[in-house]
Design a protein around this motif. Structure first.
Motif, PDB file in Angstrom:
ATOM      1  N   ASP A  64      18.163  92.014 105.638  1.00  0.00           N
ATOM      2  CA  ASP A  64      19.015  91.722 104.484  1.00  0.00           C
ATOM      3  C   ASP A  64      20.194  90.828 104.830  1.00  0.00           C
ATOM      4  O   ASP A  64      20.658  90.070 103.977  1.00  0.00           O
ATOM      5  N   ARG A  65      20.734  90.929 106.047  1.00  0.00           N
ATOM      6  CA  ARG A  65      21.887  90.124 106.412  1.00  0.00           C
ATOM      7  C   ARG A  65      21.470  89.045 107.415  1.00  0.00           C
ATOM      8  O   ARG A  65      20.640  88.213 107.129  1.00  0.00           O
ATOM      9  N   HIS A  66      22.073  89.054 108.583  1.00  0.00           N
ATOM     10  CA  HIS A  66      21.763  88.056 109.603  1.00  0.00           C
ATOM     11  C   HIS A  66      20.573  88.507 110.457  1.00  0.00           C
ATOM     12  O   HIS A  66      20.360  89.704 110.660  1.00  0.00           O
ATOM     13  N   CYS A 124      14.341  83.476 114.375  1.00  0.00           N
ATOM     14  CA  CYS A 124      14.995  84.168 113.260  1.00  0.00           C
ATOM     15  C   CYS A 124      14.571  83.492 111.965  1.00  0.00           C
ATOM     16  O   CYS A 124      14.944  82.335 111.715  1.00  0.00           O
ATOM     17  N   SER A 125      13.807  84.191 111.131  1.00  0.00           N
ATOM     18  CA  SER A 125      13.264  83.587 109.922  1.00  0.00           C
ATOM     19  C   SER A 125      13.314  84.558 108.750  1.00  0.00           C
ATOM     20  O   SER A 125      13.188  85.776 108.923  1.00  0.00           O
ATOM     21  N   PHE A 126      13.523  83.989 107.561  1.00  0.00           N
ATOM     22  CA  PHE A 126      13.454  84.727 106.294  1.00  0.00           C
ATOM     23  C   PHE A 126      14.444  85.887 106.222  1.00  0.00           C
ATOM     24  O   PHE A 126      14.196  86.899 105.562  1.00  0.00           O
ATOM     25  N   ASN A 127      15.588  85.745 106.923  1.00  0.00           N
ATOM     26  CA  ASN A 127      16.651  86.735 106.775  1.00  0.00           C
ATOM     27  C   ASN A 127      17.492  86.386 105.543  1.00  0.00           C
ATOM     28  O   ASN A 127      17.149  85.490 104.792  1.00  0.00           O
ATOM     29  N   ALA A 132      22.589  84.506 107.837  1.00  0.00           N
ATOM     30  CA  ALA A 132      22.151  83.424 108.718  1.00  0.00           C
ATOM     31  C   ALA A 132      21.052  83.912 109.646  1.00  0.00           C
ATOM     32  O   ALA A 132      20.927  85.114 109.918  1.00  0.00           O
ATOM     33  N   GLY A 133      20.284  82.956 110.162  1.00  0.00           N
ATOM     34  CA  GLY A 133      19.381  83.306 111.243  1.00  0.00           C
ATOM     35  C   GLY A 133      20.164  83.822 112.435  1.00  0.00           C
ATOM     36  O   GLY A 133      19.888  84.893 112.971  1.00  0.00           O
ATOM     37  N   ILE A 134      21.187  83.044 112.837  1.00  0.00           N
ATOM     38  CA  ILE A 134      22.093  83.447 113.915  1.00  0.00           C
ATOM     39  C   ILE A 134      23.518  83.233 113.422  1.00  0.00           C
ATOM     40  O   ILE A 134      23.876  82.142 112.967  1.00  0.00           O
ATOM     41  N   SER A 135      24.339  84.260 113.511  1.00  0.00           N
ATOM     42  CA  SER A 135      25.738  84.185 113.105  1.00  0.00           C
ATOM     43  C   SER A 135      26.630  84.639 114.252  1.00  0.00           C
ATOM     44  O   SER A 135      26.413  85.712 114.828  1.00  0.00           O
ATOM     45  N   VAL A 136      27.627  83.816 114.619  1.00  0.00           N
ATOM     46  CA  VAL A 136      28.613  84.237 115.615  1.00  0.00           C
ATOM     47  C   VAL A 136      30.010  84.054 115.028  1.00  0.00           C
ATOM     48  O   VAL A 136      30.312  83.031 114.419  1.00  0.00           O
ATOM     49  N   GLY A 171      21.000  78.439 108.853  1.00  0.00           N
ATOM     50  CA  GLY A 171      20.194  78.539 110.057  1.00  0.00           C
ATOM     51  C   GLY A 171      21.020  79.114 111.194  1.00  0.00           C
ATOM     52  O   GLY A 171      20.799  80.236 111.644  1.00  0.00           O
ATOM     53  N   ILE A 172      22.011  78.330 111.649  1.00  0.00           N
ATOM     54  CA  ILE A 172      22.953  78.784 112.673  1.00  0.00           C
ATOM     55  C   ILE A 172      24.357  78.636 112.107  1.00  0.00           C
ATOM     56  O   ILE A 172      24.759  77.547 111.690  1.00  0.00           O
ATOM     57  N   LEU A 173      25.098  79.740 112.078  1.00  0.00           N
ATOM     58  CA  LEU A 173      26.443  79.795 111.511  1.00  0.00           C
ATOM     59  C   LEU A 173      27.427  80.147 112.618  1.00  0.00           C
ATOM     60  O   LEU A 173      27.361  81.236 113.188  1.00  0.00           O
ATOM     61  N   VAL A 174      28.315  79.208 112.941  1.00  0.00           N
ATOM     62  CA  VAL A 174      29.306  79.393 114.008  1.00  0.00           C
ATOM     63  C   VAL A 174      30.689  79.228 113.389  1.00  0.00           C
ATOM     64  O   VAL A 174      31.052  78.135 112.944  1.00  0.00           O
TER      65      VAL A 174
END
Length: 198
Positions: free
Chosen positions: A95-97, A112-115, A123-127, A145-148
């Motif tokens: 549901d989230r990242h 990381c797909s379809f999150n 996001a697929g990847i969140s930092v 996709g990638i959230l920084v």
């Protein structure tokens, strides 16, 4: 140490380890909190987690996660505390990242797909913190996709497709050039550190 354990349909956590534990070849499904969790300085390998009320995996400080899969959880697929190494893992339909990290993580060669199934800007990847290395991952079909969100992070050699946007990176972070090949064709001038969207 927990090896070849199965935890299903508990009201709380599925498998909950403390510090200095090894969790290997375990499965958790349909639990009321986190599927598989550790406090810190632990190793989690070759394990699967599906359909939990919170995160699929919640991994404590200074731990290693390899070759694991998280799917269909109401929170993040993998929630990482400080200084966690995650490699070769898959996060789908959470549901989230797919992978959520704070500080000092190495996030390498994951899918990381379809999150963002909960439509919460996932996001697929969140930092959110600093000193993270995001390297050679694949992110497909979620909000980001990638959230920084911070500077002092390194983002290199990733690929992203079908996210909106594929990359949202703090401009003061360190990252390889983002090369778009959305129209197909030959990759332009080679760059060993490039991030791709296609």
């Amino acid at each position: 140490t927990a090896t070849r354990c199965v935890a299903r349909f508990n009201d709380g956590f599925g498998i909950r380890g403390g510090s200095n534990v090894v969790i290997a070849e375990c499965a958790a499904r349909g639990n009321g909190a986190v599927g598989i969790s550790t406090v810190g300085n632990s190793v989690v390998v070759n394990s699967v987690s599906e359909s939990h009320s919170q995160a699929g995996f919640a991994i404590g400080q200074g731990s290693v996660v390899r070759n694991c899969a998280a799917r269909l959880s109401d929170g993040d697929g993998f929630f990482l505390n400080t200084s966690v190494h995650i490699e070769g893992c898959v996060a789908l339909n959470n549901d989230r990242h797919g992978i959520a990290a704070s500080n000092g993580a190495t996030i390498i060669n994951n899918i990381c797909s379809f999150n963002n199934e909960g439509n919460v800007n996932g996001a697929g990847i969140s930092v959110t913190g600093t000193a993270n290395r995001i390297d050679s991952n694949t992110t497909n079909d979620q909000q980001f996709g990638i959230l920084v969100l911070n500077e002092d992070n390194l983002i290199i050699r990733n690929s992203a497709h079908g996210n909106f946007p594929n990359y949202s990176i703090d401009p003061d972070a360190t990252f390889g050039k983002i090369i778009s090949t959305c129209l197909g064709g030959q990759i332009p001038t080679p760059d060993p550190w490039a991030n791709f969207e296609y």
